[in-house]
Design a protein around this motif. Structure first.
Motif, PDB file in Angstrom:
ATOM      1  N   VAL A   1      -1.218  -0.889  -4.629  1.00 17.69           N
ATOM      2  CA  VAL A   1      -1.644   0.479  -4.931  1.00 17.69           C
ATOM      3  C   VAL A   1      -0.447   1.382  -4.686  1.00 17.69           C
ATOM      4  O   VAL A   1       0.168   1.337  -3.615  1.00 17.69           O
ATOM      5  CB  VAL A   1      -2.842   0.924  -4.059  1.00 17.69           C
ATOM      6  N   GLY A   2      -0.110   2.204  -5.682  1.00 18.45           N
ATOM      7  CA  GLY A   2       1.038   3.102  -5.543  1.00 18.45           C
ATOM      8  C   GLY A   2       1.371   3.732  -6.885  1.00 18.45           C
ATOM      9  O   GLY A   2       0.511   3.837  -7.765  1.00 18.45           O
ATOM     10  N   SER A   3       2.618   4.103  -7.049  1.00 20.65           N
ATOM     11  CA  SER A   3       3.013   4.835  -8.258  1.00 20.65           C
ATOM     12  C   SER A   3       3.062   3.914  -9.489  1.00 20.65           C
ATOM     13  O   SER A   3       3.199   2.690  -9.366  1.00 20.65           O
ATOM     14  CB  SER A   3       4.387   5.468  -8.043  1.00 20.65           C
TER      15      SER A   3
ATOM     16  N   THR B   1       0.815  -1.221   0.000  1.00 21.04           N
ATOM     17  CA  THR B   1       0.000   0.000   0.000  1.00 21.04           C
ATOM     18  C   THR B   1       0.851   1.274   0.000  1.00 21.04           C
ATOM     19  O   THR B   1       1.993   1.268   0.444  1.00 21.04           O
ATOM     20  CB  THR B   1      -0.964  -0.007   1.210  1.00 21.04           C
ATOM     21  N   PRO B   2       0.256   2.387  -0.497  1.00 23.51           N
ATOM     22  CA  PRO B   2       0.978   3.667  -0.602  1.00 23.51           C
ATOM     23  C   PRO B   2       0.780   4.511   0.660  1.00 23.51           C
ATOM     24  O   PRO B   2      -0.019   4.167   1.533  1.00 23.51           O
ATOM     25  CB  PRO B   2       0.283   4.326  -1.789  1.00 23.51           C
ATOM     26  N   PHE B   3       1.462   5.653   0.686  1.00 21.23           N
ATOM     27  CA  PHE B   3       1.414   6.494   1.889  1.00 21.23           C
ATOM     28  C   PHE B   3       0.159   7.347   1.964  1.00 21.23           C
ATOM     29  O   PHE B   3      -0.192   7.832   3.029  1.00 21.23           O
ATOM     30  CB  PHE B   3       2.648   7.420   1.928  1.00 21.23           C
ATOM     31  N   ASN B   4      -0.533   7.571   0.825  1.00 20.89           N
ATOM     32  CA  ASN B   4      -1.494   8.679   0.836  1.00 20.89           C
ATOM     33  C   ASN B   4      -2.840   8.348   1.454  1.00 20.89           C
ATOM     34  O   ASN B   4      -3.549   9.252   1.868  1.00 20.89           O
ATOM     35  CB  ASN B   4      -1.653   9.266  -0.577  1.00 20.89           C
TER      36      ASN B   4
ATOM     37  N   MET C   1      -2.505   2.475  -9.998  1.00 24.34           N
ATOM     38  CA  MET C   1      -1.276   3.270 -10.053  1.00 24.34           C
ATOM     39  C   MET C   1      -1.560   4.766 -10.237  1.00 24.34           C
ATOM     40  O   MET C   1      -2.630   5.235  -9.925  1.00 24.34           O
ATOM     41  CB  MET C   1      -0.413   2.714 -11.177  1.00 24.34           C
TER      42      MET C   1
ATOM     43  N   PHE D   1     -13.583  -0.075  -7.597  1.00 24.89           N
ATOM     44  CA  PHE D   1     -12.728   1.005  -8.097  1.00 24.89           C
ATOM     45  C   PHE D   1     -12.295   0.582  -9.497  1.00 24.89           C
ATOM     46  O   PHE D   1     -11.680  -0.462  -9.675  1.00 24.89           O
ATOM     47  CB  PHE D   1     -11.530   1.149  -7.160  1.00 24.89           C
TER      48      PHE D   1
ATOM     49  N   GLU E   1       2.818  13.196 -12.983  1.00 25.51           N
ATOM     50  CA  GLU E   1       1.893  13.291 -11.851  1.00 25.51           C
ATOM     51  C   GLU E   1       2.633  14.067 -10.766  1.00 25.51           C
ATOM     52  O   GLU E   1       3.641  13.580 -10.234  1.00 25.51           O
ATOM     53  CB  GLU E   1       1.537  11.884 -11.355  1.00 25.51           C
TER      54      GLU E   1
ATOM     55  N   LYS F   1       1.936  -5.323   3.453  1.00 24.00           N
ATOM     56  CA  LYS F   1       3.138  -4.487   3.582  1.00 24.00           C
ATOM     57  C   LYS F   1       2.711  -3.032   3.414  1.00 24.00           C
ATOM     58  O   LYS F   1       2.550  -2.530   2.313  1.00 24.00           O
ATOM     59  CB  LYS F   1       4.202  -4.864   2.533  1.00 24.00           C
TER      60      LYS F   1
ATOM     61  N   CYS G   1      -4.853   9.925  -5.547  1.00 25.71           N
ATOM     62  CA  CYS G   1      -4.789   9.389  -6.905  1.00 25.71           C
ATOM     63  C   CYS G   1      -5.971   9.860  -7.729  1.00 25.71           C
ATOM     64  O   CYS G   1      -5.962   9.758  -8.944  1.00 25.71           O
ATOM     65  CB  CYS G   1      -4.764   7.872  -6.879  1.00 25.71           C
TER      66      CYS G   1
ATOM     67  N   GLU H   1       6.064   2.413   4.294  1.00 22.86           N
ATOM     68  CA  GLU H   1       7.010   2.632   5.390  1.00 22.86           C
ATOM     69  C   GLU H   1       7.016   4.092   5.839  1.00 22.86           C
ATOM     70  O   GLU H   1       7.613   4.441   6.856  1.00 22.86           O
ATOM     71  CB  GLU H   1       8.420   2.161   4.993  1.00 22.86           C
TER      72      GLU H   1
END
Ligand code: NAD
Length: 500
Positions: free
Chosen positions: A228-230, A151-154, A252, A452, A385, A177, A285, A180
């Motif tokens: 999910v992330g960049s 997973t992403p930070f946002n 992404m 989604f 982006e 995961k 995103c 971080e």
């Protein structure tokens, strides 16, 4: 390592354990630079132990009755509601977004937990009787085994909750995961999940960056990976995990465009555009980062700028804040660099958000609302982006021209139109190439009754997170064709033709 700073634990087989890692990262409050915790980059042995625990727990969890699985998520949604304020405060401290927006982040995840509590009516097969004489065919949706989420930070609450509740409700076990950069609220949600009754080994958490992600992609006992992330990392994960034979879904990066037609309700359109461009400091995103103004709507730019100038920039925990800090000093420098490139490459800077004065938060990673007009493809502020509070304005003469402009962009997460014309909205919905369409709705992220459905370069893999699609992602469809012979009716002889 200072003992005064708490450490983020791993979750392996129902135990929250201290990592033996030699590499650690600071979790930093982006409004103040205060170090909140230290997070380990888990060792290979720890990652393998988490997967082994999940593999072992799958043997019993897959046989747990649907009602027992569903009731855990009924309890879980209640615990999340009861702890909403504490969770939001933790999220704001480590991620930076405003407290109200943090509650929204948790709430959108909570809706998926509520959906997981309905698993009984979701994970059902189909049946057709007498497909041939005396033959029935039916499908069952069976859990697939150990699944993993990256997973992403946002959205450190919503996105982990997109993943493990649905996977586990379907009868799988899970290795998560988290980002971080802000793992603390995710870990608190994981604690509540165990409190709700998720058994030991069914949900496991490891921490880390590139090495941990690669270990997940490669591990032979992991069957499916949700990322999910960049776009850069997601493309790597998709290729590496697919090559290792796994199911993979990657949500992404994006560059979401909105069209504002001159017949739109001006106040609604401008307020919605600003909220979607600058909310969460543009770190969504589904942020609207490009707005195509059609015809007369171009004359609204001064009013848009005036409204943006009035937005309050401050720490996310301060009442009335509209825009909090960016996640890291590196993110702030990158956004500032891109703004500089926008000027150099010929866009007109209508509002400069660099180096805002933020009383009480001199060291925070703040960039204020920034607006460019005259933006064109080929400029870095259009092609990349930005993931910061930077809005690009583009002009078009007609709706057709605006739709063609959007369709020229490779991304396809979402888009929106502001208009009072039903015919224009319908044409837009039919012709625009993006997976999620808003009609007078700026951030059209669907509720979990749906999935989604980002598309284009914003997604790899067929099935989206949550909703109906994710049931297919987290299960194997088994198609059973059965014939039962009544006593004495068994026909003799070998038949070598393809028939039933
Ligand atoms: P990121 O790609 O940097 O990180 C995502 C995950 O990948 C993290 O868990 C991180 O630890 C890991 N990672 C980072 N670098 C890696 C590497 N080199 N190799 C392997 N793994 C690595 O993304 P981010 O900055 O945390 O999140 C922001 C991005 O996520 C934006 O692009 C945004 O658009 C996207 N996003 C997409 C959606 C969607 O639904 N499409 C939703 C939220 C965020």
């Amino acid at each position: 390592m200072s003992t005064a700073i708490p450490t983020v634990k791993l979750l392996i087989n129902g135990e929250f354990i201290e990592s033996t890692a030699t590499e650690w990262r600071d979790v930093v409050n982006p409004a103040t630079q205060q170090v909140l915790a230290r997070v380990p980059l888990a060792t290979t042995a720890e990652i393998n132990a988490a997967v082994a625990a999940a593999k072992s727990a799958f043997k019993t969890w897959r046989r747990t009755p649907i009602g027992a699985r569903a009731r855990i998520f009924l309890k879980y949604q209640q615990l999340i509601r009861e702890n909403m304020k504490e969770l939001a405060a933790l999220l704001t401290a480590e991620q930076g977004k405003t407290l109200l927006d943090a509650e929204g982040d948790i709430f959108r995840g909570l809706e998926v937990v509520e959906h997981a509590a309905n698993i009984g009516t979701l994970q059902m097969g189909e049946m057709a009787s007498n497909v041939a004489s005396g033959v029935d065919t039916y499908t069952v949706q069976q859990a697939i085994g150990v699944c993993a989420g990256i997973t992403p930070f946002n959205f450190p609450a919503m996105i982990p909750l997109w993943m493990f509740p649905m996977a586990i409700a379907c009868g799988n076990t899970f290795v998560l995961k988290p980002s971080e950069q802000d793992p603390m609220v995710t870990m608190r949600l994981v604690e509540l999940a165990l409190q709700a009754g998720i058994p030991a080994g069914v949900l496991n958490v490891i921490h880390g960056g590139e090495a941990a992600v690669n270990a997940i992609c490669d591990h032979p006992d992991i069957r499916a990976v949700s990322f999910v992330g960049s776009t850069r990392v997601g493309t790597h994960v998709y290729q590496r995990a697919s090559l290792a034979g796994k199911r993979v879904q990657c949500m992404m990066g994006a560059k979401n465009h909105a069209i504002v037609l001159p017949d739109a309700n001006k106040d609604q359109a401008l307020n919605n555009v600003l909220g979607a461009a600058f909310g969460a400091a543009g770190q969504r995103c589904m942020a609207l980062s490009v707005v195509v103004l059609v015809g007369e709507a171009n004359s609204w730019i001064p009013e848009l700028v005036q409204k943006a100038r009035a937005m309050k920039i401050s720490g996310g925990a301060e009442p009335g804040t509209d825009i909090g800090p960016l996640i890291s000093c590196a993110a702030k420098s990158r956004v500032e660099r891109l703004i500089g490139q926008g000027i150099e490459q010929g866009a007109k800077l209508e509002l400069d958000g660099r180096q805002p004065d933020v009383p009480g938060y001199a060291s925070g990673n703040f960039v204020g609302p920034t607006i460019f007009s005259g933006v064109k493809p080929g400029m870095d502020i259009y092609d990349e982006e930005i993931f910061g509070p930077v809005l690009a304005l583009v002009s078009a003469a007609t709706l057709d021209e605006a739709v063609a402009f959007i369709n020229g962009n490779p991304n396809g997460n979402g888009t929106a139109i502001f208009t009072q014309s039903g015919a224009a909205a319908r044409k837009f919905q039919e012709e625009v190439e993006a997976g999620q369409i808003g009609i007078n709705v700026p951030i059209p992220v669907p509720v979990p009754l749906f999935s989604f459905t980002g598309s284009g370069a914003s997604k790899l893999g067929d099935l989206g997170p949550y909703g109906k699609q994710v049931i297919l992602f987290y299960t194997q469809t088994k198609t059973v064709t059965a014939r039962w012979f009544e006593d004495g009716s068994v026909a003799g002889g070998v038949n070598t033709t393809i028939s039933l």
